[in-house]
Design a protein around this motif. Structure first.
Motif, PDB file in Angstrom:
ATOM      1  N   MET A   7      41.303 -80.627  63.265  1.00 24.85           N
ATOM      2  CA  MET A   7      39.973 -80.437  63.787  1.00 24.85           C
ATOM      3  C   MET A   7      39.874 -81.066  65.169  1.00 24.85           C
ATOM      4  O   MET A   7      40.474 -82.090  65.447  1.00 24.85           O
ATOM      5  N   ILE A   8      39.054 -80.469  65.981  1.00 27.60           N
ATOM      6  CA  ILE A   8      38.854 -80.956  67.335  1.00 27.60           C
ATOM      7  C   ILE A   8      37.726 -81.988  67.315  1.00 27.60           C
ATOM      8  O   ILE A   8      36.630 -81.710  66.822  1.00 27.60           O
ATOM      9  N   PRO A   9      37.974 -83.185  67.858  1.00 26.21           N
ATOM     10  CA  PRO A   9      36.906 -84.188  67.886  1.00 26.21           C
ATOM     11  C   PRO A   9      35.800 -83.788  68.866  1.00 26.21           C
ATOM     12  O   PRO A   9      36.039 -83.058  69.828  1.00 26.21           O
ATOM     13  N   MET A  10      34.607 -84.279  68.586  1.00 23.66           N
ATOM     14  CA  MET A  10      33.524 -84.005  69.519  1.00 23.66           C
ATOM     15  C   MET A  10      33.781 -84.745  70.825  1.00 23.66           C
ATOM     16  O   MET A  10      34.476 -85.763  70.846  1.00 23.66           O
ATOM     17  N   GLU A  11      33.256 -84.218  71.889  1.00 19.49           N
ATOM     18  CA  GLU A  11      33.419 -84.848  73.190  1.00 19.49           C
ATOM     19  C   GLU A  11      32.746 -86.215  73.185  1.00 19.49           C
ATOM     20  O   GLU A  11      31.733 -86.426  72.507  1.00 19.49           O
ATOM     21  N   ALA A  12      33.298 -87.141  73.943  1.00 14.82           N
ATOM     22  CA  ALA A  12      32.777 -88.509  73.990  1.00 14.82           C
ATOM     23  C   ALA A  12      31.310 -88.540  74.416  1.00 14.82           C
ATOM     24  O   ALA A  12      30.510 -89.293  73.855  1.00 14.82           O
ATOM     25  N   ALA A  13      30.939 -87.703  75.368  1.00 14.45           N
ATOM     26  CA  ALA A  13      29.554 -87.679  75.839  1.00 14.45           C
ATOM     27  C   ALA A  13      28.610 -87.194  74.742  1.00 14.45           C
ATOM     28  O   ALA A  13      27.508 -87.734  74.578  1.00 14.45           O
TER      29      ALA A  13
ATOM     30  N   ALA B  98      29.016 -91.506  58.856  1.00 11.85           N
ATOM     31  CA  ALA B  98      29.422 -91.325  60.247  1.00 11.85           C
ATOM     32  C   ALA B  98      30.299 -92.468  60.733  1.00 11.85           C
ATOM     33  O   ALA B  98      30.125 -92.985  61.821  1.00 11.85           O
ATOM     34  N   LEU B  99      31.254 -92.870  59.932  1.00 16.86           N
ATOM     35  CA  LEU B  99      32.099 -94.005  60.276  1.00 16.86           C
ATOM     36  C   LEU B  99      32.770 -93.818  61.631  1.00 16.86           C
ATOM     37  O   LEU B  99      32.716 -94.699  62.491  1.00 16.86           O
ATOM     38  N   GLU B 100      33.399 -92.669  61.858  1.00 14.09           N
ATOM     39  CA  GLU B 100      34.086 -92.426  63.131  1.00 14.09           C
ATOM     40  C   GLU B 100      33.108 -92.479  64.305  1.00 14.09           C
ATOM     41  O   GLU B 100      33.419 -93.022  65.359  1.00 14.09           O
ATOM     42  N   LEU B 101      31.922 -91.923  64.109  1.00 11.09           N
ATOM     43  CA  LEU B 101      30.931 -91.887  65.172  1.00 11.09           C
ATOM     44  C   LEU B 101      30.504 -93.293  65.584  1.00 11.09           C
ATOM     45  O   LEU B 101      30.456 -93.611  66.765  1.00 11.09           O
ATOM     46  N   PHE B 102      30.226 -94.132  64.606  1.00  9.23           N
ATOM     47  CA  PHE B 102      29.726 -95.466  64.934  1.00  9.23           C
ATOM     48  C   PHE B 102      30.823 -96.464  65.274  1.00  9.23           C
ATOM     49  O   PHE B 102      30.556 -97.480  65.898  1.00  9.23           O
ATOM     50  N   ARG B 103      32.046 -96.190  64.901  1.00 10.47           N
ATOM     51  CA  ARG B 103      33.166 -97.026  65.351  1.00 10.47           C
ATOM     52  C   ARG B 103      33.654 -96.585  66.725  1.00 10.47           C
ATOM     53  O   ARG B 103      34.544 -97.181  67.290  1.00 10.47           O
ATOM     54  N   GLN B 104      33.080 -95.487  67.192  1.00  7.88           N
ATOM     55  CA  GLN B 104      33.434 -94.880  68.469  1.00  7.88           C
ATOM     56  C   GLN B 104      34.883 -94.408  68.488  1.00  7.88           C
ATOM     57  O   GLN B 104      35.549 -94.432  69.514  1.00  7.88           O
ATOM     58  N   ASP B 105      35.369 -93.988  67.307  1.00  5.60           N
ATOM     59  CA  ASP B 105      36.669 -93.328  67.205  1.00  5.60           C
ATOM     60  C   ASP B 105      36.469 -91.846  67.521  1.00  5.60           C
ATOM     61  O   ASP B 105      35.348 -91.377  67.671  1.00  5.60           O
TER      62      ASP B 105
ATOM     63  N   CYS C 281      35.578 -88.550  66.656  1.00  3.73           N
ATOM     64  CA  CYS C 281      34.774 -88.081  65.531  1.00  3.73           C
ATOM     65  C   CYS C 281      35.015 -86.596  65.322  1.00  3.73           C
ATOM     66  O   CYS C 281      34.693 -85.773  66.185  1.00  3.73           O
ATOM     67  N   THR C 282      35.620 -86.248  64.181  1.00  3.02           N
ATOM     68  CA  THR C 282      35.901 -84.848  63.875  1.00  3.02           C
ATOM     69  C   THR C 282      34.916 -84.245  62.886  1.00  3.02           C
ATOM     70  O   THR C 282      34.867 -83.029  62.724  1.00  3.02           O
ATOM     71  N   SER C 283      34.152 -85.085  62.216  1.00  2.00           N
ATOM     72  CA  SER C 283      33.142 -84.581  61.287  1.00  2.00           C
ATOM     73  C   SER C 283      32.250 -85.721  60.847  1.00  2.00           C
ATOM     74  O   SER C 283      32.599 -86.888  60.995  1.00  2.00           O
ATOM     75  N   PHE C 284      31.124 -85.359  60.328  1.00  2.00           N
ATOM     76  CA  PHE C 284      30.309 -86.313  59.600  1.00  2.00           C
ATOM     77  C   PHE C 284      29.379 -85.546  58.685  1.00  2.00           C
ATOM     78  O   PHE C 284      29.131 -84.370  58.886  1.00  2.00           O
ATOM     79  N   ALA C 285      28.923 -86.227  57.649  1.00  2.00           N
ATOM     80  CA  ALA C 285      28.127 -85.571  56.623  1.00  2.00           C
ATOM     81  C   ALA C 285      26.714 -86.128  56.613  1.00  2.00           C
ATOM     82  O   ALA C 285      26.512 -87.335  56.725  1.00  2.00           O
TER      83      ALA C 285
ATOM     84  N   ASN D 278      24.025 -78.537  67.682  1.00  2.00           N
ATOM     85  CA  ASN D 278      24.027 -77.925  69.006  1.00  2.00           C
ATOM     86  C   ASN D 278      24.694 -78.847  70.035  1.00  2.00           C
ATOM     87  O   ASN D 278      25.423 -78.387  70.900  1.00  2.00           O
ATOM     88  N   THR D 279      24.468 -80.144  69.926  1.00  2.00           N
ATOM     89  CA  THR D 279      25.053 -81.105  70.860  1.00  2.00           C
ATOM     90  C   THR D 279      26.556 -81.234  70.665  1.00  2.00           C
ATOM     91  O   THR D 279      27.320 -81.298  71.621  1.00  2.00           O
ATOM     92  N   THR D 280      26.988 -81.267  69.422  1.00  2.00           N
ATOM     93  CA  THR D 280      28.394 -81.524  69.115  1.00  2.00           C
ATOM     94  C   THR D 280      29.236 -80.263  69.006  1.00  2.00           C
ATOM     95  O   THR D 280      30.463 -80.347  68.978  1.00  2.00           O
ATOM     96  N   GLU D 281      28.582 -79.104  68.891  1.00  2.00           N
ATOM     97  CA  GLU D 281      29.243 -77.832  68.610  1.00  2.00           C
ATOM     98  C   GLU D 281      29.905 -77.839  67.235  1.00  2.00           C
ATOM     99  O   GLU D 281      30.808 -77.056  66.957  1.00  2.00           O
ATOM    100  N   PHE D 282      29.451 -78.727  66.343  1.00  2.00           N
ATOM    101  CA  PHE D 282      29.941 -78.753  64.973  1.00  2.00           C
ATOM    102  C   PHE D 282      29.243 -77.666  64.166  1.00  2.00           C
ATOM    103  O   PHE D 282      28.116 -77.270  64.449  1.00  2.00           O
TER     104      PHE D 282
END
Length: 134
Positions: free
Chosen positions: A1-7, A43-50, A52-56, A75-79
């Motif tokens: 999976m492609i991670p979301m962009e940092a921005a 959202a572990l990856e999101l909040f650890r700033q790793d 982030c390929t997904s969150f539920a 819309n922001t993440t293209e997820f």
């Protein structure tokens, strides 16, 4: 999976903080919105700033502000949105994301507005198609 962009990840983190989320050490978020929208977000990856390929989002109410938030995140993440319902199909917020969603998930549709997404999540895909195609 492609991670979301940092921005995009930073925008989502800031938005969740603005909304008053409480983040625990495992990256789980509890969010209560003013119109009774309630969700728990893994959202572990999101909040650890790793990367982030997904969150539920475990959504417990289909309030307008909750649907708006789901739409904004997607819309922001293209997820892709994958609802837990019987006739669920993958949902994207932009037509240009549809072909890749179909490659990954099989059946997919575009919800171009938060109102369309609310109808889709509240009434199921067949009712959404009738609403969309009017």
């Amino acid at each position: 999976m492609i991670p979301m962009e940092a921005a995009a990840a930073e925008r989502i983190r800031k938005r969740l903080v603005e909304l008053g989320t409480e983040v625990d050490v495992n990256g789980s978020v509890t969010l209560q919105l003013p119109d009774a929208g309630h969700t728990e977000i893994d959202a572990l990856e999101l909040f650890r700033q790793d990367d982030c390929t997904s969150f539920a989002l475990n959504v417990y109410s289909n309030s307008s502000s909750m649907v708006d938030l789901i739409y904004e995140i997607s819309n922001t993440t293209e997820f892709t949105i994958q609802a837990a319902m019987d006739d669920s199909r993958a949902i994207v917020t932009r037509p240009e994301l549809l072909s890749s969603a179909r490659e990954i998930f099989g059946e997919a549709c575009v919800s171009a507005t938060p109102d369309q997404l609310k109808t889709l999540l509240a009434e199921g895909f067949s009712d959404f198609e009738s609403y969309r195609d009017k």
